[in-house]
Scaffold this motif. Structure first.
Motif, PDB file in Angstrom:
ATOM      1  N   GLU A  16       0.815  -1.216   0.000  1.00 42.51           N
ATOM      2  CA  GLU A  16       0.000   0.000   0.000  1.00 42.51           C
ATOM      3  C   GLU A  16       0.846   1.262   0.000  1.00 42.51           C
ATOM      4  OE1 GLU A  16      -3.072   0.244  -0.465  1.00 42.51           O
ATOM      5  OE2 GLU A  16      -3.797  -1.801  -0.192  1.00 42.51           O
ATOM      6  N   SER A  55      -0.267   8.270   2.848  1.00 39.06           N
ATOM      7  CA  SER A  55       0.161   6.923   3.223  1.00 39.06           C
ATOM      8  C   SER A  55      -0.883   6.167   4.034  1.00 39.06           C
ATOM      9  CB  SER A  55       1.449   7.007   4.037  1.00 39.06           C
ATOM     10  OG  SER A  55       1.193   7.631   5.291  1.00 39.06           O
ATOM     11  N   GLY A  56      -1.826   6.912   4.638  1.00 37.61           N
ATOM     12  CA  GLY A  56      -2.785   6.253   5.538  1.00 37.61           C
ATOM     13  C   GLY A  56      -2.197   5.973   6.901  1.00 37.61           C
ATOM     14  N   MET A  57      -1.075   6.634   7.218  1.00 35.16           N
ATOM     15  CA  MET A  57      -0.415   6.435   8.510  1.00 35.16           C
ATOM     16  C   MET A  57      -0.150   7.778   9.178  1.00 35.16           C
ATOM     17  SD  MET A  57       2.411   3.464   7.665  1.00 35.16           S
ATOM     18  CE  MET A  57       3.307   4.527   6.524  1.00 35.16           C
ATOM     19  N   GLU A  75      -4.335   6.011  18.984  1.00 32.66           N
ATOM     20  CA  GLU A  75      -4.637   4.912  18.062  1.00 32.66           C
ATOM     21  C   GLU A  75      -6.142   4.732  17.892  1.00 32.66           C
ATOM     22  OE1 GLU A  75      -2.807   0.535  17.415  1.00 32.66           O
ATOM     23  OE2 GLU A  75      -3.761   0.846  19.353  1.00 32.66           O
ATOM     24  N   GLN A  76      -6.887   4.910  18.970  1.00 30.27           N
ATOM     25  CA  GLN A  76      -8.345   4.767  18.897  1.00 30.27           C
ATOM     26  C   GLN A  76      -8.937   5.738  17.875  1.00 30.27           C
ATOM     27  OE1 GLN A  76     -10.392   5.564  22.620  1.00 30.27           O
ATOM     28  NE2 GLN A  76     -12.327   5.912  21.570  1.00 30.27           N
ATOM     29  N   ALA A 120      -7.288   7.342  15.485  1.00 33.55           N
ATOM     30  CA  ALA A 120      -6.729   7.068  14.159  1.00 33.55           C
ATOM     31  C   ALA A 120      -7.465   5.924  13.477  1.00 33.55           C
ATOM     32  CB  ALA A 120      -5.240   6.742  14.277  1.00 33.55           C
ATOM     33  N   GLU A 121      -7.728   4.854  14.209  1.00 34.18           N
ATOM     34  CA  GLU A 121      -8.416   3.702  13.617  1.00 34.18           C
ATOM     35  C   GLU A 121      -9.830   4.053  13.191  1.00 34.18           C
ATOM     36  OE1 GLU A 121      -8.223   0.291  16.144  1.00 34.18           O
ATOM     37  OE2 GLU A 121      -6.189  -0.217  15.482  1.00 34.18           O
ATOM     38  N   LEU A 139      -6.930   5.129   9.757  1.00 30.41           N
ATOM     39  CA  LEU A 139      -5.481   5.341   9.692  1.00 30.41           C
ATOM     40  C   LEU A 139      -4.748   4.398  10.637  1.00 30.41           C
ATOM     41  CD1 LEU A 139      -5.475   9.247   9.775  1.00 30.41           C
ATOM     42  CD2 LEU A 139      -5.226   7.785   7.765  1.00 30.41           C
ATOM     43  N   ARG A 140      -3.474   4.175  10.359  1.00 31.01           N
ATOM     44  CA  ARG A 140      -2.620   3.360  11.209  1.00 31.01           C
ATOM     45  C   ARG A 140      -1.629   4.252  11.948  1.00 31.01           C
ATOM     46  NH1 ARG A 140      -5.348  -1.095  12.135  1.00 31.01           N
ATOM     47  NH2 ARG A 140      -5.962  -2.182  10.210  1.00 31.01           N
ATOM     48  N   LEU A 141      -1.256   3.820  13.148  1.00 29.17           N
ATOM     49  CA  LEU A 141      -0.326   4.583  13.975  1.00 29.17           C
ATOM     50  C   LEU A 141       1.052   3.932  13.922  1.00 29.17           C
ATOM     51  CD1 LEU A 141      -0.627   7.031  16.012  1.00 29.17           C
ATOM     52  CD2 LEU A 141      -0.592   5.299  17.813  1.00 29.17           C
ATOM     53  N   VAL A 142       2.083   4.752  13.676  1.00 31.82           N
ATOM     54  CA  VAL A 142       3.475   4.282  13.685  1.00 31.82           C
ATOM     55  C   VAL A 142       4.170   4.945  14.864  1.00 31.82           C
ATOM     56  CG1 VAL A 142       5.624   4.116  12.390  1.00 31.82           C
ATOM     57  CG2 VAL A 142       3.438   4.116  11.177  1.00 31.82           C
TER      58      VAL A 142
END
Length: 326
Positions: free
Chosen positions: A46, A57-59, A80-81, A83-84, A88-91
């Motif tokens: 992705e 990027s979706g992150m 993260e809650q 973002a999801e 989206l994803r958390l880095v």
């Protein structure tokens, strides 16, 4: 994708259409392609795909200073809650309070085209975190405010919580209160020391400088500092500590000495009610710090090219004081 096409006996374009759920693909062909995808363990890249298409990027990145501190794990869960919920994803990255490490992590996240970042900053200057320095990538600060730039920020009421907890110790008759805290260069340590001092002034008292230790940064150094403070004839009868790890270090010293010492500290922690000594804690919702930071960041991301425009926003998460023990 070419490997899948070869195994399934179709073109790469057909594989692409199957993966895009194009309804024009023959159902039999679709099943054959999906079976090969499963067999080969194919996963679409992705990040590479979004880079090629010029899409986000979706992150989002989260950079913290100390993952050993439960505060940061709770902050991460809150971010993260949110973002999801936005898909989206958390880095996550850890700087260990090293400014150079922070620069490296931030540069790496930008190179991976994250949509934005939440940063708990290290160091005294944060100009490298301005959107202009990051090619327009929006940044939200958490726990500590920016220095040298303007940016959205989420803080905890460090001053108010420390003042209230110290005032409670003084009201209970503990008129000699020592201080164990982070170095003054840290914003949170400075604000909590200011609250400790203000509570004394409001009670008509002046704290003794020789009861102040502003170097402890973990359980071991806090225990050593508390032992040195308490193992003396004119020892304080209470200690205010600026975070949960310093409170635990002070608790170890109190238990070793068997002293009648009341403790107060910033940050609630598990089993605080089972320590066997009076403990006053400044409690707040660390998850909410992360949630608020993520919401501010999503708002900036949605603004697109205008993300760096507009006045910087600041929000403060409130605190409450909780008493455990007799």
């Amino acid at each position: 994708m070419r490997d899948v096409a070869r195994r399934a006996g179709v073109s790469a374009m057909t594989v692409s259409r199957v993966l895009k759920q194009d309804e024009r693909v023959n159902p039999v062909t679709r099943e054959r392609v999906l079976a090969v995808v499963s067999e080969l363990g194919y996963r679409r890249n992705e990040v590479a795909r979004n880079l090629r298409l010029g899409r986000p990027s979706g992150m989002i990145g989260l950079v913290v200073t100390n993952l050993a501190n439960p505060f940061y794990s709770r902050l991460a869960l809150g971010a993260e809650q949110v973002a999801e919920e936005a898909g989206l994803r958390l880095v996550l990255g850890n700087t260990a309070e090293q400014a150079q490490r922070e620069r490296e992590l931030v540069e790496d996240l930008v190179s991976r085209r994250v949509d934005g970042m939440i940063v708990v900053p290290a160091g005294a200057s944060h100009r490298h975190l301005s959107p202009a320095s990051l090619g327009g990538t929006p940044v939200v600060f958490a726990s500590r405010p920016p220095s040298g730039i303007e940016a959205d920020t989420v803080l905890v009421d460090d001053f108010g919580g420390a003042r209230e907890a110290t005032a409670q110790l003084l009201a209970e008759g503990r008129r000699s209160v020592g201080f164990l805290g982070n170095p003054p260069a840290l914003f949170t340590g400075a604000e909590r020391f200011r609250g400790y001092w203000a509570a004394h002034e409001e009670a008509g008292l002046t704290p003794r400088e020789d009861w102040v230790r502003r170097g402890p940064h973990d359980i071991a150094t806090a225990e050593a500092a508390a032992m040195e403070l308490l193992d003396r004839e004119d020892a304080p009868t209470a200690l205010f500590c600026t975070n949960n790890r310093i409170t635990l270090g002070a608790y170890r010293a109190v238990r070793r000495l068997g002293a009648d010492i009341a403790l107060a500290g910033f940050d609630d922690f598990e089993m605080a009610d089972m320590l066997g000594v009076p403990v006053t804690v400044v409690s707040y919702d660390a998850d909410e710090v992360g949630r608020r930071a993520a919401r501010l960041l999503l708002d900036r991301i949605e603004q697109g090219a205008d993300a760096s425009k507009g006045q910087a926003r600041r929000t403060v998460v409130p605190t409450t004081v909780v008493r455990y023990g007799a």
